[in-house]
Scaffold this motif. Structure first.
Motif, PDB file in Angstrom:
ATOM      1  N   VAL A 181       0.845  -1.196   0.000  1.00  0.00           N
ATOM      2  CA  VAL A 181       0.000   0.000   0.000  1.00  0.00           C
ATOM      3  C   VAL A 181       0.879   1.245   0.000  1.00  0.00           C
ATOM      4  O   VAL A 181       0.626   2.189  -0.750  1.00  0.00           O
ATOM      5  N   ARG A 182       1.907   1.248   0.808  1.00  0.00           N
ATOM      6  CA  ARG A 182       2.839   2.377   0.839  1.00  0.00           C
ATOM      7  C   ARG A 182       3.429   2.613  -0.550  1.00  0.00           C
ATOM      8  O   ARG A 182       3.509   3.741  -1.024  1.00  0.00           O
ATOM      9  N   GLN A 183       3.831   1.540  -1.212  1.00  0.00           N
ATOM     10  CA  GLN A 183       4.414   1.664  -2.539  1.00  0.00           C
ATOM     11  C   GLN A 183       3.407   2.265  -3.520  1.00  0.00           C
ATOM     12  O   GLN A 183       3.750   3.156  -4.296  1.00  0.00           O
ATOM     13  N   ALA A 184       2.174   1.791  -3.489  1.00  0.00           N
ATOM     14  CA  ALA A 184       1.146   2.317  -4.395  1.00  0.00           C
ATOM     15  C   ALA A 184       0.892   3.798  -4.135  1.00  0.00           C
ATOM     16  O   ALA A 184       0.753   4.590  -5.073  1.00  0.00           O
ATOM     17  N   ILE A 185       0.869   4.188  -2.872  1.00  0.00           N
ATOM     18  CA  ILE A 185       0.639   5.585  -2.520  1.00  0.00           C
ATOM     19  C   ILE A 185       1.813   6.448  -2.978  1.00  0.00           C
ATOM     20  O   ILE A 185       1.620   7.538  -3.516  1.00  0.00           O
ATOM     21  N   GLU A 186       3.017   5.967  -2.799  1.00  0.00           N
ATOM     22  CA  GLU A 186       4.189   6.730  -3.220  1.00  0.00           C
ATOM     23  C   GLU A 186       4.270   6.850  -4.737  1.00  0.00           C
ATOM     24  O   GLU A 186       4.569   7.922  -5.269  1.00  0.00           O
ATOM     25  N   VAL A 187       3.984   5.750  -5.455  1.00  0.00           N
ATOM     26  CA  VAL A 187       4.043   5.760  -6.921  1.00  0.00           C
ATOM     27  C   VAL A 187       3.031   6.740  -7.503  1.00  0.00           C
ATOM     28  O   VAL A 187       3.305   7.409  -8.503  1.00  0.00           O
ATOM     29  N   THR A 188       1.878   6.854  -6.880  1.00  0.00           N
ATOM     30  CA  THR A 188       0.846   7.759  -7.384  1.00  0.00           C
ATOM     31  C   THR A 188       1.061   9.206  -6.965  1.00  0.00           C
ATOM     32  O   THR A 188       0.320  10.092  -7.388  1.00  0.00           O
ATOM     33  N   GLY A 189       2.050   9.448  -6.114  1.00  0.00           N
ATOM     34  CA  GLY A 189       2.326  10.809  -5.677  1.00  0.00           C
ATOM     35  C   GLY A 189       1.400  11.310  -4.580  1.00  0.00           C
ATOM     36  O   GLY A 189       1.324  12.505  -4.330  1.00  0.00           O
ATOM     37  N   LEU A 190       0.713  10.406  -3.911  1.00  0.00           N
ATOM     38  CA  LEU A 190      -0.250  10.794  -2.884  1.00  0.00           C
ATOM     39  C   LEU A 190       0.301  10.726  -1.457  1.00  0.00           C
ATOM     40  O   LEU A 190      -0.426  11.010  -0.507  1.00  0.00           O
ATOM     41  N   ALA A 191       1.572  10.377  -1.305  1.00  0.00           N
ATOM     42  CA  ALA A 191       2.138  10.217   0.041  1.00  0.00           C
ATOM     43  C   ALA A 191       2.028  11.501   0.859  1.00  0.00           C
ATOM     44  O   ALA A 191       1.635  11.466   2.024  1.00  0.00           O
ATOM     45  N   GLU A 192       2.360  12.616   0.269  1.00  0.00           N
ATOM     46  CA  GLU A 192       2.304  13.884   0.998  1.00  0.00           C
ATOM     47  C   GLU A 192       0.858  14.257   1.346  1.00  0.00           C
ATOM     48  O   GLU A 192       0.583  14.726   2.448  1.00  0.00           O
TER      49      GLU A 192
END
Length: 110
Positions: free
Chosen positions: A92-103
């Motif tokens: 899930v972390r990877q998917a969020i980071e790849v989509t640019g939604l982490a911040e």
């Protein structure tokens, strides 16, 4: 504690945070609408100032479910509530980071 088919809710000890734990290990197109509806209903009926969504047990998330979470975040913000994602699993972390939604979701890069 309140539980529906996909999310379990409870207020934090101090009552400031609505803690939500996902009960479905895979967040995809099949459950995204139900997830969004459940979380938005909880946000609308809560006096809490924060929604903390625990993703530790989620093993998969697709773009449709990610969009549902963005929609919930926006609904929460409109209601004066912040939304944070807590303990995202590695996929899930990877998917969020790849989509640019982490911040947007308050997830620090690893």
């Amino acid at each position: 504690m309140t539980t529906d088919a996909i999310v379990s809710f409870r207020p934090s000890a101090d009552g400031s945070t609505l803690e939500a734990m996902l009960l479905a290990p895979e967040l995809d197109v099949d459950v995204a609408d139900e997830l969004r509806d459940s979380l938005e209903k909880a946000v609308a009926g809560s006096p809490c100032r924060q929604l903390a969504l625990d993703l530790a047990e989620v093993t998969f998330i697709d773009s449709y479910a990610m969009g549902a979470l963005v929609g919930v975040r926006n609904s929460a913000a409109a209601a004066g509530m912040t939304m944070v994602l807590v303990r995202p699993s590695a996929p899930v972390r990877q998917a969020i980071e790849v989509t640019g939604l982490a911040e947007i979701f308050g997830i620090d890069p690893v």
